[in-house]
Design a protein around this motif. Structure first.
Motif, short mmCIF file in Angstrom:
data_model
loop_
_atom_site.label_atom_id
_atom_site.label_comp_id
_atom_site.label_asym_id
_atom_site.label_seq_id
_atom_site.Cartn_x
_atom_site.Cartn_y
_atom_site.Cartn_z
N GLN A 19 0.61 -1.46 -0.07
CA GLN A 19 0.27 -0.16 0.02
C GLN A 19 0.66 1.72 0.15
O GLN A 19 0.55 1.91 0.89
CB GLN A 19 -1.07 -0.02 1.00
CG GLN A 19 -1.60 -1.63 1.38
CD GLN A 19 -2.15 -1.50 -0.15
OE1 GLN A 19 -3.83 -0.65 -0.81
NE2 GLN A 19 -2.62 -2.73 -0.64
N GLU A 20 2.02 1.21 -0.51
CA GLU A 20 2.86 2.67 -0.86
C GLU A 20 2.19 3.10 -2.05
O GLU A 20 1.94 3.81 -3.66
CB GLU A 20 4.07 1.99 -1.77
CG GLU A 20 5.25 3.15 -1.70
CD GLU A 20 5.99 2.87 -2.16
OE1 GLU A 20 7.20 3.32 -2.40
OE2 GLU A 20 6.72 1.43 -2.33
N ASN A 51 -9.24 7.77 -4.28
CA ASN A 51 -10.65 7.63 -4.55
C ASN A 51 -10.61 6.42 -4.26
O ASN A 51 -11.76 6.09 -4.25
CB ASN A 51 -11.77 8.76 -5.13
CG ASN A 51 -11.10 8.32 -6.58
OD1 ASN A 51 -10.50 6.94 -7.06
ND2 ASN A 51 -11.78 8.73 -7.44
N GLY A 52 -10.23 5.94 -4.66
CA GLY A 52 -10.40 3.89 -4.27
C GLY A 52 -10.60 3.28 -5.97
O GLY A 52 -10.67 2.32 -5.78
N LYS A 53 -10.34 4.47 -6.51
CA LYS A 53 -10.49 3.34 -8.25
C LYS A 53 -9.82 3.15 -8.50
O LYS A 53 -9.05 3.50 -8.44
CB LYS A 53 -11.33 4.46 -9.26
CG LYS A 53 -11.87 4.00 -10.29
CD LYS A 53 -12.36 6.02 -11.04
CE LYS A 53 -12.02 5.06 -12.65
NZ LYS A 53 -13.48 6.10 -13.83
N LYS A 135 0.25 -12.07 7.56
CA LYS A 135 2.06 -10.73 7.75
C LYS A 135 1.60 -9.41 7.22
O LYS A 135 2.14 -8.63 7.36
CB LYS A 135 2.87 -11.64 7.37
CG LYS A 135 2.94 -12.90 8.18
CD LYS A 135 4.60 -13.64 7.52
CE LYS A 135 5.15 -14.50 9.02
NZ LYS A 135 6.04 -15.11 8.36
N HIS A 136 0.97 -9.16 5.66
CA HIS A 136 0.71 -8.21 5.30
C HIS A 136 -0.68 -7.89 5.56
O HIS A 136 -1.33 -8.67 5.39
CB HIS A 136 1.49 -8.49 3.61
CG HIS A 136 2.70 -9.01 3.94
ND1 HIS A 136 3.85 -8.14 3.64
CD2 HIS A 136 3.43 -10.10 3.69
CE1 HIS A 136 4.85 -8.27 3.69
NE2 HIS A 136 4.84 -9.74 3.32
N LYS A 137 -1.01 -6.71 5.22
CA LYS A 137 -2.41 -6.25 5.08
C LYS A 137 -3.52 -6.05 3.91
O LYS A 137 -2.02 -6.49 2.92
CB LYS A 137 -1.99 -4.20 4.99
CG LYS A 137 -1.63 -3.93 6.48
CD LYS A 137 -1.14 -3.51 7.22
CE LYS A 137 -0.41 -2.74 8.33
NZ LYS A 137 -1.39 -1.07 8.80
N ILE A 138 -4.71 -6.12 4.01
CA ILE A 138 -4.93 -6.23 2.50
C ILE A 138 -5.88 -4.79 2.62
O ILE A 138 -6.66 -5.59 3.09
CB ILE A 138 -5.74 -8.06 2.88
CG1 ILE A 138 -4.99 -9.29 3.05
CG2 ILE A 138 -7.14 -7.78 1.32
CD1 ILE A 138 -5.84 -10.55 3.17
N GLY A 139 -5.55 -4.45 1.40
CA GLY A 139 -6.51 -3.61 1.77
C GLY A 139 -6.39 -2.73 2.20
O GLY A 139 -6.99 -1.68 3.01
N GLY A 140 -4.46 -2.61 3.08
CA GLY A 140 -4.41 -1.75 4.67
C GLY A 140 -4.98 -1.96 5.57
O GLY A 140 -4.71 -1.83 6.82
N THR A 179 -13.13 -4.39 -0.93
CA THR A 179 -12.95 -4.31 -2.26
C THR A 179 -11.59 -5.41 -3.26
O THR A 179 -11.82 -6.05 -4.01
CB THR A 179 -12.66 -2.72 -3.06
OG1 THR A 179 -14.01 -2.34 -2.77
CG2 THR A 179 -12.21 -3.23 -4.27
N GLU A 180 -10.42 -5.06 -2.14
CA GLU A 180 -9.13 -5.82 -2.39
C GLU A 180 -9.54 -7.50 -2.41
O GLU A 180 -8.96 -7.96 -3.06
CB GLU A 180 -7.63 -5.37 -1.77
CG GLU A 180 -7.40 -5.87 -1.81
CD GLU A 180 -6.24 -5.13 -2.29
OE1 GLU A 180 -5.68 -5.75 -3.93
OE2 GLU A 180 -6.43 -3.64 -2.47
N LEU A 181 -10.83 -7.70 -1.68
CA LEU A 181 -10.80 -9.00 -1.15
C LEU A 181 -11.90 -9.35 -2.78
O LEU A 181 -11.44 -11.01 -2.61
CB LEU A 181 -11.18 -9.85 0.72
CG LEU A 181 -10.42 -9.50 1.58
CD1 LEU A 181 -11.41 -8.99 2.85
CD2 LEU A 181 -9.14 -10.60 1.76
N ILE A 182 -12.13 -9.46 -3.15
CA ILE A 182 -12.89 -9.52 -4.35
C ILE A 182 -12.56 -9.81 -5.13
O ILE A 182 -12.21 -11.32 -6.24
CB ILE A 182 -14.01 -8.66 -4.40
CG1 ILE A 182 -15.49 -8.34 -3.17
CG2 ILE A 182 -14.73 -9.10 -6.41
CD1 ILE A 182 -16.17 -7.31 -3.46
#
Length: 251
Positions: A19-20, A51-53, A135-140, A179-182
Motif C-alpha cells: 500500500q505504498e 478515491n479507491g478507483k 503478515k501483510h495487510k489486505i486493502g490496508g 474490495t481488495e478481497l473481491i
C-alpha cells in the motif's frame, strides 16, 4: 482457491504492494498524480487512486522514471525459487477441513503468510481464535483468523476478520479491504453465485454478519465475503465453511 492466490499475493509485492502511495508522471513529465501500485501484468499496470478507483493502462504511458521503478520492483520481488504446489483440498494456506487442533496449530506456526505475537506456550490457555493474523495487510488491514470445529474436534470452518473500525471508517477503511478481497477471491473461484454492493452499516445488527459475495469451492464448501458488526465496531469477514450455503435470492 485462496490456497493459490493469498500466499502468492501476500508474499509478492509485485502483485500486492504494501500500500505504498507514490507520485506518478506521464511520459514527458508534464502531468502527475498520486496512486498506490496494485499489480503489473505483461505491459499493463494497475493502480488505485486516492478515491479507491482502480485504473489499468499501458506502462508505456508512464514516465521513464516510473517504468524504471516498476522494473526494479518486479526484479526485487521475483522469487528465488518456484512456489510450492499446494496440497489438494487445502482451504486457506495449508489448512484443510478435517485437520485436528494440533495439526492446525503446527501448520499455523510453520506458515509463511500468518504470524502471532503470542508465544506457543500460551496457546493452550488462549486458544487459537484471533491470535494469528496475515503478515501483510489486505486493502490496508490485517486479517485475523478464527476457527470452528466439529463434534470430533476437527476443523470445519475458517473465518478471516479484520480489526474493528468505527462507523466513520466503514467506507474509507473497511470498504477498500472488502474490495481488495473481491479482487483476490474472484479470479480463483470464478463468478460468484451471489454478489451485491457492500452492506450499509445501518443495516447490520450487533453480532450479525451479512454476506455480499458467495463462491462455491472445488471440494463442495462455500466461501462468503461480507461485513459484520460487534457492538459499535465493524469488520470485513471472509468465511470458509464445509457447508454448502445457497445464495440468498433477493426479489
Amino acid at each position: 482457491m485462496l490456497k493459490y492466490i493469498l500466499p502468492t499475493l501476500l508474499l509478492s509485492s509485485s502483485i500486492l504492494c504494501a500500500q505504498e502511495l507514490r507520485t506518478w508522471k506521464n511520459t514527458d513529465g508534464t502531468d502527475s498524480f498520486t496512486a498506490t501500485f496494485i499489480s503489473q501484468k505483461d505491459s499493463s499496470v494497475t493502480l488505485r487512486q486516492s478515491n479507491g478507483k482502480l485504473i489499468t493502462f499501458d506502462i508505456s504511458k508512464l514516465h521513464e522514471d516510473d517504468r524504471k521503478w516498476l522494473n526494479s520492483k518486479l526484479a526485487e520481488d521475483k522469487p528465488d525459487t518456484p512456489a510450492e504446489t499446494p496440497e489438494p483440498n487445502t482451504v486457506f494456506d495449508t489448512l484443510k477441513f478435517g485437520d485436528t487442533r494440533s495439526v492446525v496449530t503446527q501448520k499455523l506456526q510453520e506458515s509463511k503468510i500468518v504470524s502471532s505475537e503470542i508465544k506457543s506456550t500460551f496457546f493452550a490457555r488462549t486458544g487459537l481464535n484471533g491470535i494469528f493474523h496475515t503478515k501483510h495487510k489486505i486493502g490496508g488491514l490485517h486479517c485475523y483468523l478464527f476457527f470452528d470445529w466439529d463434534e470430533n474436534d476437527q476443523l470445519k470452518e475458517i473465518t478471516l476478520q479484520t480489526e474493528s473500525k468505527e462507523t466513520a471508517e466503514y467506507n474509507t477503511v473497511l470498504k477498500p479491504c472488502w474490495t481488495e478481497l473481491i479482487e483476490l477471491i474472484g479470479p480463483i473461484h470464478g463468478k460468484p453465485l451471489q454478489h451485491m454492493e457492500i452492506i450499509s452499516p445501518s443495516k447490520l445488527q450487533d453480532g450479525q454478519m451479512m454476506a455480499t459475495h458467495l463462491w462455491r469451492m472445488d471440494q463442495g464448501g462455500t466461501v462468503m465475503l461480507g461485513t459484520s458488526r460487534v457492538g459499535d465496531g465493524y469488520q470485513v469477514n471472509v468465511r470458509f465453511t464445509k457447508e454448502k450455503i445457497e445464495p440468498i435470492i433477493v426479489p
